[in-house]
Design an enzyme around this catalytic site. Sequence first.
Site, short mmCIF file in Angstrom:
data_model
loop_
_atom_site.label_atom_id
_atom_site.label_comp_id
_atom_site.label_asym_id
_atom_site.label_seq_id
_atom_site.Cartn_x
_atom_site.Cartn_y
_atom_site.Cartn_z
N ARG A 92 7.57 -4.17 -18.90
CA ARG A 92 7.05 -3.94 -17.56
C ARG A 92 7.75 -2.72 -16.92
NH1 ARG A 92 2.73 -4.49 -14.58
NH2 ARG A 92 2.45 -6.71 -14.92
N ARG A 121 0.19 -4.30 -10.42
CA ARG A 121 1.41 -3.70 -9.87
C ARG A 121 1.13 -2.22 -9.88
NH1 ARG A 121 7.11 -6.19 -11.96
NH2 ARG A 121 6.53 -8.36 -12.05
N PRO A 122 0.46 -1.70 -8.88
CA PRO A 122 0.02 -0.32 -8.94
C PRO A 122 1.20 0.65 -8.99
CG PRO A 122 -0.31 -1.23 -6.74
CD PRO A 122 0.12 -2.36 -7.62
N ILE A 123 1.02 1.70 -9.79
CA ILE A 123 2.09 2.71 -9.82
C ILE A 123 1.65 3.95 -9.03
CG2 ILE A 123 3.16 1.90 -11.97
CD1 ILE A 123 1.75 4.23 -13.39
N ASP A 124 0.72 3.74 -8.11
CA ASP A 124 0.23 4.89 -7.33
C ASP A 124 1.33 5.52 -6.49
OD1 ASP A 124 0.26 2.55 -5.85
OD2 ASP A 124 -1.34 3.16 -4.51
N ASP A 306 10.81 -13.42 -6.57
CA ASP A 306 11.27 -13.93 -7.86
C ASP A 306 11.88 -15.33 -7.77
OD1 ASP A 306 10.49 -11.64 -9.09
OD2 ASP A 306 12.47 -10.86 -9.51
N ILE A 328 4.14 -10.70 -1.71
CA ILE A 328 4.44 -9.60 -2.64
C ILE A 328 3.49 -9.66 -3.85
CG2 ILE A 328 6.29 -8.41 -3.91
CD1 ILE A 328 7.15 -8.82 -1.05
N ARG A 398 12.98 -12.64 -21.58
CA ARG A 398 12.95 -11.27 -21.06
C ARG A 398 13.96 -11.10 -19.93
NH1 ARG A 398 8.71 -10.24 -18.07
NH2 ARG A 398 9.73 -8.26 -17.67
#
Length: 426
Positions: A92, A121-124, A306, A328, A398
């Site tokens: 991720r 989970r946009p990386i814009d 989380d 979130i 992970r």
Amino acid sequence: MDVYKITGENRLKGTIKVSGAKNSAVALIPATILANSPVTIGGIPEISDAWALKDLLEEFGGKVLFQNGVMTVDPTDMVALPLPNGNVKRLRASYYLMGAMLGRFKKAVIGLPGGCFLGPRPIDQHIKGFEALGAKVTNEHGAIYLRADELIGAKIYLDVASVGATINIMLAAVRAKGKTVIENAAKEPEIIDVATLLTNMGASIKGAGTSVIRIEGVEELHGTQHTIIPDRIEAATFMIMAAAIGDGVTIDNVIPLHLEAVTAKLREMGVKVQTDEESIFIPKTDLTTLQAVDIKTLVYPGFPTDVQQPLSVLMTQADGASKVTDTIYPARFKHIDELNRMSAKARVEGNTAMISGPTTLQGSTVTATDLRAGAALVLAGLIAEGETEIRDIYHIERGYSSIIDKLCEIGADIRRETISLEVADK
């Protein structure tokens, strides 16, 4: 197929030690790419994400030693090799390679990230930052291509206070020409940890941990030594386990300041929390006095997304109706169906889960749908009657280092077993 098998209702007692922060490690390891000599980072959790990053740095030509939680990276001979597929897809946080590669080589090709599926989970915001610094960014066949003649400092306002975007822009900007200002920056402790490493490498960063970060670009960065901060999410998970089925548990290697939102909610439920400088003690909790609470996840220093999944298990033991609103990651409720298999009384409406208690959980066969859902199911198995079998445990591994050994040392009955797929299908 490997599974966890847990025999429930065994009380926990003693001291459990928290590993280094996963969410720091996945950014600190790529940051080593920016140096011109070896970087040593201590306290790295031995989790699958850390091993995957080691493999990726080696693919770039880095020399990496990783043992006993210490990783030494010699990035001297690294080259800007394109990585559209393979290991990079498993991770991720592989997007941190973009900022680091861009900072050092002014170019990168990185496959779009994998990891837990928690909805988009946009990386814009990452891309917006890279473009502001002068990079051309294109998406070709599921990989992000980054190219820049040179990086020039810029003023960047983040529409969302994204941890990933804040760190990624820092990684690219530390070697850009001139001054970069990141406004509406995220304030998480992991950002301060990354800024500390970069500063020790020779970067000029001011304001990490506040909403405005100022970076003065430098020509080059050098090797250094750094120790990672403790994992506040792992610490919170153990605190909740101690509250649910502990006879007095000390959680060691913590920074209590990072856990204030979690501590406040546990106290509101009726859990006693005693904080020391680097440890937290949870005495035996009288579950008959445990009260339902409402939580809303927010960016730091608010309640962490989380931690809502493990806490929702404790809510099944509280008196009354609890409510969890996740602002979130609204998709982060897949564990609720699994808890209902174990006789919980819970339902999801939109971005909110409603949990009624107290309920006696029953051992069952359940599936970890993501990392923190897996941690929640481990806790559910610890308090349930009978045996619980958890599948897809690679999600848990992970982010939690040596979780079986740690829990067994304080009294849990949890083991890893390999079962045949024919058995699994029945």
